[in-house]
Design a protein around this motif. Structure first.
Motif, mmCIF file in Angstrom:
data_model
loop_
_atom_site.group_PDB
_atom_site.id
_atom_site.type_symbol
_atom_site.label_atom_id
_atom_site.label_comp_id
_atom_site.label_asym_id
_atom_site.label_seq_id
_atom_site.Cartn_x
_atom_site.Cartn_y
_atom_site.Cartn_z
ATOM 1 N N MET A 111 0.814 -1.145 0.038
ATOM 2 C CA MET A 111 -0.136 -0.039 0.073
ATOM 3 C C MET A 111 0.953 1.238 0.149
ATOM 4 O O MET A 111 1.820 1.494 0.820
ATOM 5 C CB MET A 111 -0.917 0.032 1.352
ATOM 6 C CG MET A 111 -1.817 1.402 1.549
ATOM 7 S SD MET A 111 -3.164 1.377 2.295
ATOM 8 C CE MET A 111 -4.085 -0.337 1.922
ATOM 9 N N PRO A 156 2.175 4.667 0.512
ATOM 10 C CA PRO A 156 1.905 5.883 1.591
ATOM 11 C C PRO A 156 1.247 7.084 1.108
ATOM 12 O O PRO A 156 1.675 7.309 -0.210
ATOM 13 C CB PRO A 156 3.395 6.216 1.988
ATOM 14 C CG PRO A 156 4.301 5.123 1.641
ATOM 15 C CD PRO A 156 3.463 4.468 0.355
ATOM 16 N N SER A 157 0.527 7.795 1.859
ATOM 17 C CA SER A 157 -0.127 8.998 1.488
ATOM 18 C C SER A 157 0.623 10.218 1.142
ATOM 19 O O SER A 157 1.902 10.176 1.774
ATOM 20 C CB SER A 157 -0.922 9.438 2.553
ATOM 21 O OG SER A 157 -1.703 10.744 2.189
ATOM 22 N N LYS A 158 0.413 10.743 0.186
ATOM 23 C CA LYS A 158 1.283 11.929 -0.524
ATOM 24 C C LYS A 158 1.023 13.281 0.422
ATOM 25 O O LYS A 158 1.490 14.226 0.418
ATOM 26 C CB LYS A 158 1.225 12.224 -1.816
ATOM 27 C CG LYS A 158 1.990 11.075 -2.637
ATOM 28 C CD LYS A 158 1.902 11.391 -4.036
ATOM 29 C CE LYS A 158 2.351 10.069 -4.790
ATOM 30 N NZ LYS A 158 1.758 8.883 -4.584
ATOM 31 N N VAL A 159 -0.337 13.058 1.034
ATOM 32 C CA VAL A 159 -0.564 14.573 2.042
ATOM 33 C C VAL A 159 -0.637 14.148 3.440
ATOM 34 O O VAL A 159 -1.572 14.833 4.076
ATOM 35 C CB VAL A 159 -1.736 14.921 1.346
ATOM 36 C CG1 VAL A 159 -1.626 15.410 0.072
ATOM 37 C CG2 VAL A 159 -3.023 13.868 1.506
ATOM 38 N N ALA A 160 -0.328 12.859 4.059
ATOM 39 C CA ALA A 160 -0.436 12.576 5.289
ATOM 40 C C ALA A 160 0.265 13.459 6.424
ATOM 41 O O ALA A 160 1.380 14.025 5.954
ATOM 42 C CB ALA A 160 -0.344 11.165 5.730
ATOM 43 N N VAL A 190 1.533 9.513 10.630
ATOM 44 C CA VAL A 190 1.064 8.595 9.526
ATOM 45 C C VAL A 190 1.917 8.392 8.219
ATOM 46 O O VAL A 190 2.181 7.252 7.812
ATOM 47 C CB VAL A 190 -0.307 9.049 9.075
ATOM 48 C CG1 VAL A 190 -0.697 8.254 7.844
ATOM 49 C CG2 VAL A 190 -1.234 9.014 9.973
ATOM 50 N N SER A 191 2.718 9.545 7.998
ATOM 51 C CA SER A 191 3.776 9.289 6.813
ATOM 52 C C SER A 191 4.866 8.517 7.317
ATOM 53 O O SER A 191 5.311 7.393 6.633
ATOM 54 C CB SER A 191 4.245 10.573 6.573
ATOM 55 O OG SER A 191 3.350 11.436 5.659
ATOM 56 N N SER A 231 3.465 4.748 7.721
ATOM 57 C CA SER A 231 3.054 3.964 6.410
ATOM 58 C C SER A 231 4.368 3.779 5.572
ATOM 59 O O SER A 231 4.332 2.629 4.797
ATOM 60 C CB SER A 231 2.118 4.969 5.786
ATOM 61 O OG SER A 231 2.353 6.113 5.405
ATOM 62 N N TYR A 248 5.425 0.094 4.382
ATOM 63 C CA TYR A 248 5.623 -0.015 2.874
ATOM 64 C C TYR A 248 7.059 -0.652 2.498
ATOM 65 O O TYR A 248 7.322 -1.548 1.862
ATOM 66 C CB TYR A 248 5.854 1.336 2.114
ATOM 67 C CG TYR A 248 6.009 1.540 0.535
ATOM 68 C CD1 TYR A 248 4.818 1.049 -0.147
ATOM 69 C CD2 TYR A 248 7.104 1.589 -0.011
ATOM 70 C CE1 TYR A 248 5.101 0.963 -1.452
ATOM 71 C CE2 TYR A 248 7.482 1.657 -1.384
ATOM 72 C CZ TYR A 248 6.042 1.225 -2.074
ATOM 73 O OH TYR A 248 6.174 1.124 -3.491
#
Length: 167
Positions: free
Chosen positions: A7, A9-13, A17-18, A21, A25
């Motif tokens: 999954m 990682p978010s680009k805006v977390a 969370v960054s 995640s 990853y």
């Protein structure tokens, strides 16, 4: 590699969370590099000048997870799962290693690490360890670096074993 189950990682977390995640990853990347290989292939030292194997990397990851999260952050005392042999980390001696045991220990160590992380209220929360102040932020960042470095090794090992390449 076509079986990518990671999954992204978010680009805006936010920071927490960054970091968590990205660490997950990297963990998933190591698992992906090992997926589909036999026990013997996982034990192969595919680079002639090195004793490094994919299974050794998995066992090393289990030890590093336990060391940083349980020993450093939680203050638990423990012994190595695979004690050193002739001054070399024992986890890299895989000739007689149990593949299923190694993956089980690694998955359990990752789950325990996530639980330790969740117990910290802030990335800036610190512990004292061997005369140093260490934050959760530092440990998460260090672990991302640890996995990323060894995933580079894993990529080269996998390519040498069966030609599979990919992120």
């Amino acid at each position: 590699m076509s079986d990518d189950q990671r999954m992204a990682p978010s680009k805006v977390a936010g920071d927490r969370v960054s970091l968590t995640s990205f660490l997950d990853y990297q963990r998933a990347t190591l698992a992906m590099k090992c997926r589909g290989l036999t026990g013997e292939q996982l034990k192969e030292t595919a680079v002639p000048t090195s004793g490094l194997s994919l299974l050794g990397l998995v066992r090393h990851a289990a030890e590093v997870e336990r060391s940083w999260f349980r020993t450093v952050l939680s203050g638990e005392r423990g012994t190595a799962l695979w004690p050193a042999v002739s001054g070399v980390f024992g986890e890299f001696h895989v000739e007689d290693a149990d593949v299923d045991e190694a993956f089980t220990f690694w998955r359990e160590a990752c789950e325990q690490s996530r639980a330790v992380t969740d117990a910290f209220e802030s990335l800036d929360e610190t512990v004292e360890f061997r005369g140093e102040t260490i934050s959760l932020r530092y440990v998460l960042t260090h672990m991302i670096e640890e996995y990323a470095r060894h995933n580079g090794h894993a990529d080269l090992l996998r390519e040498a074993i069966d030609g599979a390449v990919g992120e």
